[in-house]
Design an enzyme around this catalytic site. Structure first.
Site, mmCIF file in Angstrom:
data_model
loop_
_atom_site.group_PDB
_atom_site.id
_atom_site.type_symbol
_atom_site.label_atom_id
_atom_site.label_comp_id
_atom_site.label_asym_id
_atom_site.label_seq_id
_atom_site.Cartn_x
_atom_site.Cartn_y
_atom_site.Cartn_z
ATOM 1 N N HIS A 88 -13.683 -2.320 -6.270
ATOM 2 C CA HIS A 88 -15.243 -1.667 -6.273
ATOM 3 C C HIS A 88 -14.965 -0.224 -6.286
ATOM 4 O O HIS A 88 -15.852 0.475 -6.341
ATOM 5 C CB HIS A 88 -16.109 -2.057 -5.107
ATOM 6 C CG HIS A 88 -15.751 -1.757 -3.929
ATOM 7 N ND1 HIS A 88 -16.514 -1.567 -2.531
ATOM 8 C CD2 HIS A 88 -14.610 -1.214 -3.256
ATOM 9 C CE1 HIS A 88 -16.190 -1.345 -1.692
ATOM 10 N NE2 HIS A 88 -14.844 -1.062 -2.221
ATOM 11 N N ASP A 133 2.258 1.883 -5.663
ATOM 12 C CA ASP A 133 1.022 2.373 -6.209
ATOM 13 C C ASP A 133 0.560 1.148 -7.018
ATOM 14 O O ASP A 133 1.275 0.685 -8.085
ATOM 15 C CB ASP A 133 1.458 3.528 -7.030
ATOM 16 C CG ASP A 133 -0.072 4.093 -7.786
ATOM 17 O OD1 ASP A 133 -0.843 3.399 -7.802
ATOM 18 O OD2 ASP A 133 0.158 5.150 -8.568
ATOM 19 N N PHE A 134 -0.509 0.198 -6.800
ATOM 20 C CA PHE A 134 -1.069 -0.804 -7.674
ATOM 21 C C PHE A 134 -1.125 -0.408 -9.120
ATOM 22 O O PHE A 134 -1.670 -1.171 -9.880
ATOM 23 C CB PHE A 134 -1.953 -1.537 -7.003
ATOM 24 C CG PHE A 134 -3.413 -0.617 -6.383
ATOM 25 C CD1 PHE A 134 -4.025 0.052 -7.409
ATOM 26 C CD2 PHE A 134 -3.610 -0.814 -5.329
ATOM 27 C CE1 PHE A 134 -5.094 0.766 -6.781
ATOM 28 C CE2 PHE A 134 -4.629 -0.009 -4.678
ATOM 29 C CZ PHE A 134 -5.547 0.521 -5.597
ATOM 30 N N ASP A 169 0.766 -1.233 -0.049
ATOM 31 C CA ASP A 169 0.034 0.036 -0.122
ATOM 32 C C ASP A 169 0.924 1.307 0.088
ATOM 33 O O ASP A 169 2.191 1.165 -0.213
ATOM 34 C CB ASP A 169 -0.701 0.166 1.316
ATOM 35 C CG ASP A 169 -2.296 0.634 0.888
ATOM 36 O OD1 ASP A 169 -2.430 1.680 0.089
ATOM 37 O OD2 ASP A 169 -3.431 -0.044 1.362
#
Length: 350
Positions: A254, A236-237, A211
């Site tokens: 989501h 950073d994904f 994260d």
């Protein structure tokens, strides 16, 4: 334009229908009342049993008369109960509002009813007419950009998500068999509540909590049960994801639109070990009209973020675009499901 009076000859069924709709229109007041008692910590003063509104007000620093009115309404929702002496106590459900409850939800209530969700929800009509979130216009920037510059709001969100997840982490972690000695990467894993549950449920598994740095600073992985089996990774994904045997995305996709989700999933696929798995842990919206918490969460995503809750067909489309394929959807005792995917053969998605 004059408002027409109700038809005096309307059927009783029509009048009942009107009353139901009016009750629904006022239901937001219950959420406001719930936020008020959570914000003032009323439930914490009921650990020893029922108390009068005056006693509770003195302990909580609020107005006794108004507190009674709030508790009277929440008693109709099964969170408090009034006895014959006019004292209020907690019901079994209401006990979860206490800060020391086995599974406390106070922080989750404060997050869900925070102005970052509350104000855009009041502008839901704009989402219908303009097809976009109302958040940017209200706060002057996108949801997560606002959090990045407002530490207090960010804390409300991360603490609230941790609290909201507490009740679901362990049962969800037990619903999928993690391979022995697998390296599990919790992508966007927040404070690490779910990864901790996975490590506890699977003693041979190792984990990576991935994260942003300011989020990792509040991690909760440092326990005796998980000692030596976890590490932190900052990043950073949307750019990359650490290598692993299993990539977990719990309540992540989501938050984002389809294109953004595909970017994240492609990054997972690129760094996934051979025969590895991607586990998307989200609500899967079922067909039909039955109540489902995911249908409510879907509107929160609509008004404040760019994301949505998704159906099985929606997940299959995302996976195909990212070079993955759906293997199976595992139900859990919670509102969430585990959507399991594996890598397709090399495609243009690479």
């Amino acid at each position: 334009m004059a408002v027409e009076s109700p038809d005096p000859d309307a059927s009783e069924a029509a009048r009942r229908a009107a009353a139901v709709v009016i009750d629904e229109a006022m239901s937001y007041v219950c959420a406001a009342a719930l936020r008020a008692v959570a914000a003032t910590g009323v439930a914490d003063h009921l650990a020893a049993g029922p108390r009068t509104p005056a006693e509770l007000a003195a302990a909580s620093g609020v107005d006794a008369g108004n507190l009674r009115r709030v508790l009277r309404l929440l008693a109709t929702r099964g969170l408090f109960a009034e006895d014959a002496e006019g004292r209020f106590g907690l019901t079994e459900a209401g006990e979860a509002l206490r800060s020391d409850a086995p599974v406390p939800v106070r922080a989750a209530v404060l997050m869900i009813t925070d102005r970052t969700f509350w104000l855009p929800s009041g502008e839901l009509t704009r989402s219908l007419t303009e097809g976009t979130s109302a958040f940017d216009d209200i706060f002057g920037m996108p949801f997560f950009d606002h959090f990045a510059q407002d530490e207090q709001t960010a804390a409300v969100f991360h603490d609230g998500m941790a609290a909201m997840s507490e009740a679901e982490n362990t049962p969800v972690a037990r619903c999928w068999t993690f391979p022995d000695e697998a390296l599990v990467v919790d992508v966007g894993g927040g404070q690490g509540g779910f990864l901790k549950a996975v490590l506890r449920a699977s003693p041979t598994v190792r984990g990576v909590l991935y994260d942003r740095a300011h989020v990792l600073a509040g991690h909760r992985l440092d326990t005796r049960e998980t000692e030596g089996r976890w590490e932190l990774a900052e990043g950073d994904f949307f750019t990359s994801v650490p290598p692993g045997d299993v990539h977990v995305l719990k309540r992540i996709l989501h938050d984002w639109d389809d294109d953004q989700c595909v970017t994240v999933l492609r990054n997972c696929r690129r760094s996934l070990a051979p025969k590895g798995r991607v586990l998307v842990v989200d609500a899967v919206i079922p067909p039909g009209d039955d109540p489902h918490q995911g249908k409510t969460l879907d509107l929160l995503m609509m008004v404040s973020l760019t994301g949505r809750e998704r159906s099985q067909d929606d997940f299959e489309r995302l996976f195909r675009a990212a070079g993955l394929k759906l293997v199976r959807i595992h139900s859990t005792p919670t509102v969430l499901s585990i959507v399991e995917a594996e890598a397709e053969a090399e495609t243009e998605a690479d």
